[in-house]
Design an enzyme around this catalytic site. Structure first.
Site, PDB file in Angstrom:
ATOM      1  N   ARG A 107      32.149  23.665  13.364  1.00 15.40           N
ATOM      2  CA  ARG A 107      32.090  23.085  12.007  1.00 15.40           C
ATOM      3  C   ARG A 107      33.522  23.008  11.510  1.00 15.40           C
ATOM      4  O   ARG A 107      34.208  24.034  11.425  1.00 15.40           O
ATOM      5  CB  ARG A 107      31.240  23.948  11.074  1.00 15.40           C
ATOM      6  CG  ARG A 107      31.434  23.600   9.611  1.00 15.40           C
ATOM      7  CD  ARG A 107      30.447  24.253   8.690  1.00 15.40           C
ATOM      8  NE  ARG A 107      29.127  23.681   8.862  1.00 15.40           N
ATOM      9  CZ  ARG A 107      28.127  23.852   7.995  1.00 15.40           C
ATOM     10  NH1 ARG A 107      28.294  24.608   6.922  1.00 15.40           N
ATOM     11  NH2 ARG A 107      26.944  23.292   8.210  1.00 15.40           N
ATOM     12  N   HIS A 134      26.838  15.004   9.946  1.00 14.93           N
ATOM     13  CA  HIS A 134      26.132  16.286  10.139  1.00 14.93           C
ATOM     14  C   HIS A 134      24.873  16.028  10.997  1.00 14.93           C
ATOM     15  O   HIS A 134      23.751  16.109  10.497  1.00 14.93           O
ATOM     16  CB  HIS A 134      25.754  16.849   8.771  1.00 14.93           C
ATOM     17  CG  HIS A 134      25.345  18.292   8.775  1.00 14.93           C
ATOM     18  ND1 HIS A 134      25.429  19.106   9.886  1.00 14.93           N
ATOM     19  CD2 HIS A 134      24.824  19.069   7.789  1.00 14.93           C
ATOM     20  CE1 HIS A 134      24.989  20.318   9.576  1.00 14.93           C
ATOM     21  NE2 HIS A 134      24.617  20.320   8.323  1.00 14.93           N
ATOM     22  N   GLN A 137      21.660  18.492  11.367  1.00 16.45           N
ATOM     23  CA  GLN A 137      20.791  18.523  10.194  1.00 16.45           C
ATOM     24  C   GLN A 137      19.745  17.406  10.259  1.00 16.45           C
ATOM     25  O   GLN A 137      18.558  17.627  10.003  1.00 16.45           O
ATOM     26  CB  GLN A 137      21.636  18.361   8.924  1.00 16.45           C
ATOM     27  CG  GLN A 137      20.813  18.335   7.649  1.00 16.45           C
ATOM     28  CD  GLN A 137      20.153  19.677   7.370  1.00 16.45           C
ATOM     29  OE1 GLN A 137      20.818  20.692   7.364  1.00 16.45           O
ATOM     30  NE2 GLN A 137      18.841  19.684   7.145  1.00 16.45           N
ATOM     31  N   ASP A 225      21.545  15.331  -1.703  1.00 13.66           N
ATOM     32  CA  ASP A 225      22.423  16.413  -1.250  1.00 13.66           C
ATOM     33  C   ASP A 225      23.352  16.753  -2.408  1.00 13.66           C
ATOM     34  O   ASP A 225      23.393  16.042  -3.425  1.00 13.66           O
ATOM     35  CB  ASP A 225      23.215  15.942  -0.003  1.00 13.66           C
ATOM     36  CG  ASP A 225      24.054  17.051   0.638  1.00 13.66           C
ATOM     37  OD1 ASP A 225      23.823  18.238   0.325  1.00 13.66           O
ATOM     38  OD2 ASP A 225      24.955  16.727   1.437  1.00 13.66           O
ATOM     39  N   CYS A 266      19.205  19.106   2.437  1.00 12.75           N
ATOM     40  CA  CYS A 266      19.654  19.937   3.559  1.00 12.75           C
ATOM     41  C   CYS A 266      19.987  21.361   3.129  1.00 12.75           C
ATOM     42  O   CYS A 266      20.042  22.254   3.970  1.00 12.75           O
ATOM     43  CB  CYS A 266      20.849  19.291   4.242  1.00 12.75           C
ATOM     44  SG  CYS A 266      22.328  19.213   3.206  1.00 12.75           S
ATOM     45  N   ARG A 294      16.070  23.529  11.695  1.00 13.61           N
ATOM     46  CA  ARG A 294      17.427  23.586  12.248  1.00 13.61           C
ATOM     47  C   ARG A 294      17.408  24.439  13.516  1.00 13.61           C
ATOM     48  O   ARG A 294      18.018  24.099  14.537  1.00 13.61           O
ATOM     49  CB  ARG A 294      18.415  24.200  11.242  1.00 13.61           C
ATOM     50  CG  ARG A 294      18.677  23.371   9.994  1.00 13.61           C
ATOM     51  CD  ARG A 294      19.418  22.096  10.306  1.00 13.61           C
ATOM     52  NE  ARG A 294      20.690  22.351  10.963  1.00 13.61           N
ATOM     53  CZ  ARG A 294      21.823  22.704  10.347  1.00 13.61           C
ATOM     54  NH1 ARG A 294      21.855  22.800   9.034  1.00 13.61           N
ATOM     55  NH2 ARG A 294      22.948  22.913  11.022  1.00 13.61           N
TER      56      ARG A 294
HETATM   57  N1   CP Z   1      22.473  22.574   5.713  1.00 13.30           N
HETATM   58  C1   CP Z   1      23.482  23.291   6.229  1.00 13.30           C
HETATM   59  O1   CP Z   1      24.171  22.883   7.164  1.00 13.30           O
HETATM   60  O2   CP Z   1      23.650  24.502   5.644  1.00 13.30           O
HETATM   61  P1   CP Z   1      24.853  25.529   5.870  1.00 13.30           P
HETATM   62  O3   CP Z   1      26.077  24.920   5.236  1.00 13.30           O
HETATM   63  O4   CP Z   1      24.414  26.781   5.170  1.00 13.30           O
HETATM   64  O5   CP Z   1      25.058  25.739   7.342  1.00 13.30           O
HETATM   65  N1  NVA Z   2      27.431  17.520   2.143  1.00 16.46           N
HETATM   66  C1  NVA Z   2      27.464  18.952   2.239  1.00 16.46           C
HETATM   67  C2  NVA Z   2      26.493  19.433   3.267  1.00 16.46           C
HETATM   68  C3  NVA Z   2      26.414  20.922   3.434  1.00 16.46           C
HETATM   69  C4  NVA Z   2      25.472  21.348   4.505  1.00 16.46           C
HETATM   70  C5  NVA Z   2      28.870  19.423   2.547  1.00 16.46           C
HETATM   71  O1  NVA Z   2      29.509  18.835   3.426  1.00 16.46           O
HETATM   72  O2  NVA Z   2      29.331  20.362   1.920  1.00 16.46           O
END
Ligand code: CP
Ligand code: NVA
Length: 308
Positions: A107, A134, A137, A225, A266, A294
């Site tokens: 990530r 992502h 997800q 989101d 998400c 997930r």
């Molecule tokens: N939805 C998601 O990816 O959550 P986290 O940021 O907690 O991993």
């Molecule tokens: N759009 C959000 C998703 C988190 C899972 C971010 O990137 O922070």
């Protein structure tokens, strides 16, 4: 090498196989305590590095638990504790990690870090979120929709709010899984045209409708989101809230969708901003199924990556 970098970069039939595998694996261990191993142990003897340059609850825990259920081992690494960004190139980091581990989940912020990691890694690399996409997800989200409502192909999905990284992967999925997507949000926060065009080119009907009430007409699924993503500067918060306030998912908006429309987010959510608690905790919401899936979807993704 089977890297899982984005939904549009993975073959349609293989995406379908991943969803089918995820559902079968979920069913096979239904009702068991989370810590018990699966009957099959396809990751036995495998070591997986989970690298986080941004915070995470779901991704971190679900990958870790998933690897362990399949018999593998994990090491969770934070970017700041590694040499990432301290002068060592991503290419060298990838070559070094490939000597220690069998798979890498990362990530990160800039997508180029993920792509360079994949280019120079000798082991599969999985995208655990970048500023742009992502994919894990949305694999879980497709699985969740189909568990509740059957095939997603031909359905209408409406994205309300910021055209962000999660929205981008929904657009990739629209093209690959054959559903239509309507984006409703303010023009400055539109998804990147390249994502819209890719979905259209893949045969999906993608519409942009500024009026959220009109957008959700006929929707099978309404998704939103956070209004401020991890890569967005906090200094933009007020402006973003002002732009997005009219796109909150609330009871009034859900009432304008199909009566059996599902609601997804998400998570993490900012309750009463992008969605009300009434919707998040209401009968159409499947947000915690998404979170659970997930785990199952990523287990299937990891098996696909390793060919096991
Ligand atoms: N939805 C998601 O990816 O959550 P986290 O940021 O907690 O991993
Ligand atoms: N759009 C959000 C998703 C988190 C899972 C971010 O990137 O922070």
């Amino acid at each position: 090498m089977n890297h899982f970098l984005d939904i549009h970069k993975t073959d349609r039939d293989e995406l379908r196989d991943i969803i089918d595998t995820a559902r079968a694996m979920k069913t096979a261990r239904a009702g068991r305590p989370r810590g018990t191993p699966d009957d099959a142990q396809p990751l036995a003897g495998r070591m997986v590095a989970l690298i986080f340059e941004k915070p995470s609850t779901r991704t971190r825990v679900s990958f870790d638990v998933g690897v362990r259920q399949m018999g593998g081992q994990t090491m969770v690494l934070s970017g700041s504790e590694m040499q990432l960004g301290h002068g060592e190139t991503i290419a060298d980091t990838a070559r070094v990690l490939s000597r220690y581990v069998d798979m890498i989940m990362i990530r990160t912020f800039d997508e180029s870090v993920l792509l360079e990691m994949a280019e120079y890694s000798d082991v599969p690399v999985i995208n655990g979120l970048t500023d742009r996409t992502h994919p894990c997800q949305i694999m879980a989200d497709v699985m969740t929709f189909e568990e509740h409502r059957g095939p997603i192909a031909g359905r209408k999905v409406v994205w309300s709010g910021d055209g962000n990284n999660v929205c981008a992967s929904f657009l990739h999925a629209a093209g690959q899984f054959g559903f239509d997507l309507t984006f409703t949000g303010p023009p400055p926060l539109d998804p990147e045209p390249v994502f819209v065009e890719a979905a259209r080119k893949a045969g999906s009907r993608v519409e942009i409708e500024r009026d959220p009430m009109k957008a959700v007409a006929g929707a099978d699924l309404v998704v939103t989101d956070t209004w401020v993503s991890m890569h967005d500067s906090q200094s933009t918060k007020e402006r973003r809230h002002n732009l997005l306030r009219g796109y909150q998912v609330n009871d009034r908006l859900m009432a304008a969708a199909k009566p059996d429309a599902l609601f997804m987010h998400c998570l993490p959510a900012h309750r009463e901003d992008e969605a009300t608690s009434a919707v998040m905790d209401g009968p159409q919401s499947v947000i915690f199924d998404e979170a659970e899936n997930r785990l199952h979807a990523q287990k299937a993704i990891m098996r696909w990556c390793l060919g096991v």
